[in-house]
Write a protein that holds these residues in place. Structure first.
Motif, short mmCIF file in Angstrom:
data_model
loop_
_atom_site.label_atom_id
_atom_site.label_comp_id
_atom_site.label_asym_id
_atom_site.label_seq_id
_atom_site.Cartn_x
_atom_site.Cartn_y
_atom_site.Cartn_z
N THR A 19 0.80 -1.14 -0.21
CA THR A 19 -0.12 0.08 -0.09
C THR A 19 1.05 1.24 0.03
OG1 THR A 19 -0.12 0.07 2.34
CG2 THR A 19 -1.78 -1.16 1.17
N GLY A 20 1.94 1.30 0.63
CA GLY A 20 2.87 2.57 0.90
C GLY A 20 3.63 2.54 -0.56
N ALA A 21 4.08 1.49 -1.33
CA ALA A 21 4.65 1.47 -2.41
C ALA A 21 3.59 2.36 -3.60
CB ALA A 21 4.98 0.18 -3.09
N GLY A 22 2.17 1.78 -3.35
CA GLY A 22 1.43 2.40 -4.36
C GLY A 22 0.99 3.91 -3.97
N MET A 25 -2.23 2.23 8.21
CA MET A 25 -2.33 1.35 9.46
C MET A 25 -3.08 0.06 9.35
SD MET A 25 0.35 2.88 11.24
CE MET A 25 1.00 4.28 11.61
N THR A 26 -2.76 -0.95 9.74
CA THR A 26 -3.65 -1.99 9.43
C THR A 26 -4.84 -1.99 10.33
OG1 THR A 26 -1.43 -3.46 9.54
CG2 THR A 26 -3.88 -4.58 9.76
N GLY A 27 -5.89 -2.28 9.55
CA GLY A 27 -7.41 -1.77 10.25
C GLY A 27 -7.78 -3.44 10.51
N GLU A 41 -2.58 -17.43 2.72
CA GLU A 41 -2.93 -16.20 2.00
C GLU A 41 -3.69 -15.31 3.07
OE1 GLU A 41 -4.87 -18.58 -1.71
OE2 GLU A 41 -6.24 -18.46 0.04
N ALA A 42 -3.39 -14.11 2.66
CA ALA A 42 -3.84 -12.80 3.38
C ALA A 42 -4.74 -11.57 2.63
CB ALA A 42 -2.65 -12.20 4.16
N GLU A 43 -5.49 -11.16 3.54
CA GLU A 43 -6.18 -9.87 3.09
C GLU A 43 -6.17 -8.74 4.08
OE1 GLU A 43 -10.00 -10.31 1.62
OE2 GLU A 43 -10.27 -12.10 2.41
N GLY A 44 -5.98 -7.72 3.69
CA GLY A 44 -6.11 -6.68 5.18
C GLY A 44 -6.76 -5.22 4.42
N LEU A 45 -7.35 -4.51 5.37
CA LEU A 45 -7.66 -3.23 5.13
C LEU A 45 -6.59 -2.15 5.93
CD1 LEU A 45 -9.74 -0.93 4.42
CD2 LEU A 45 -11.02 -1.58 6.55
N PHE A 46 -6.28 -1.17 5.22
CA PHE A 46 -5.42 -0.28 5.76
C PHE A 46 -5.85 1.04 5.61
CE2 PHE A 46 -3.01 -4.10 4.71
CZ PHE A 46 -2.05 -4.09 5.69
N ILE A 47 -6.08 1.68 6.54
CA ILE A 47 -6.57 3.04 6.77
C ILE A 47 -5.40 4.41 6.98
CG2 ILE A 47 -8.42 4.43 8.02
CD1 ILE A 47 -9.61 1.70 8.78
N LEU A 48 -5.48 5.42 6.49
CA LEU A 48 -4.63 6.43 6.46
C LEU A 48 -5.05 7.03 7.99
CD1 LEU A 48 -2.21 7.83 5.52
CD2 LEU A 48 -4.18 9.53 4.51
N PRO A 49 -4.11 6.97 9.09
CA PRO A 49 -4.51 7.53 10.32
C PRO A 49 -4.85 9.07 10.32
CG PRO A 49 -2.23 7.27 10.25
CD PRO A 49 -2.70 6.48 8.90
#
Length: 218
Positions: A140-143, A148-150, A194-202
């Motif tokens: 996510t940072g690269a893109g 932060m992990t939600g 396998e993993a999936e995650g939601l990341f939220i800009l604090p």
């Protein structure tokens, strides 16, 4: 934000510190592995313990008051060197060197040994989760969508053997301050987790302009 420290070290100084600490940390990491697997006699263990305690005392003569945090210079090169996955000054971290693509992808090939064992001969499930959490965040940072992990959801398809492994992650979609990413951990025979995650800009980062945002995972 506490823990994010801006300094002004030059690229030359950053490279000098890398050249100093990468082999030092690797030497301590090797000590951890040797501690787990040694079969020397009792007297030798006690003698080595005394030497280790003396070395620790030498290093404690001058140290940070708390954790390392994330340090970055004006050119945005971040140094999360205490990070438990990619910290080059953290011998407890697996030796994971992440590569990134601005399209929102991240990947790493690495070796996990005795220090990361859960079930006999297999990687601890928590270690797999930790590595994948890091890789999804790296993607996510690269893109350009750091956060932060939600939430983080994992599917353990089979045991992950200790040894040579690869982790891959990519951005699936993004909506405003929320970004969804997916990834997996694999060995030579295919995907193990396998993993999936939601990341939220604090909230504290939302008003920062892009030039002021450090690339935290360099």
């Amino acid at each position: 934000m506490a823990g994010y420290v801006r300094d002004e070290i030059t690229d030359d100084e950053l490279d000098r510190q890398k050249e100093l600490y990468v082999p030092f940390t690797e030497a301590v990491r090797a000590l951890v592995d040797a501690t787990i697997r040694t079969e020397v006699d009792d007297d030798e263990v006690r003698a080595v313990q005394a030497e280790v305690e003396a070395l620790t005392e030498r290093l404690r003569r001058r140290q940070l008051a708390g954790a390392y945090g994330v340090r970055f210079s004006s050119n945005g090169r971040g140094r999360p060197w205490g990070n438990p996955v990619v910290g080059i000054r953290n011998p407890a971290a697996p030796p994971v060197l992440v590569e990134r693509d601005p399209a929102g992808k991240a990947w790493a090939s690495f070796h996990l040994g005795a220090a990361f064992e859960g079930p006999p001969g297999l990687v601890h499930g928590g270690v797999s989760a930790m590595v994948l959490d890091q890789l999804l965040g790296e993607a996510t940072g690269a893109g350009g969508k750091p956060g932060m992990t939600g939430t983080l959801t994992l599917r353990y398809r089979r045991g992950t053997p200790l040894g040579d492994l690869r982790a891959e992650a990519w951005i699936e979609r993004s909506e405003g301050i929320k970004t969804w990413a997916r990834g997996h951990l694999m060995d030579a025979d295919g995907v193990t987790v396998e993993a999936e995650g939601l990341f939220i800009l604090p909230r504290w980062a939302r008003e920062r302009t892009e030039p002021e945002n450090p690339r935290y995972f360099e």
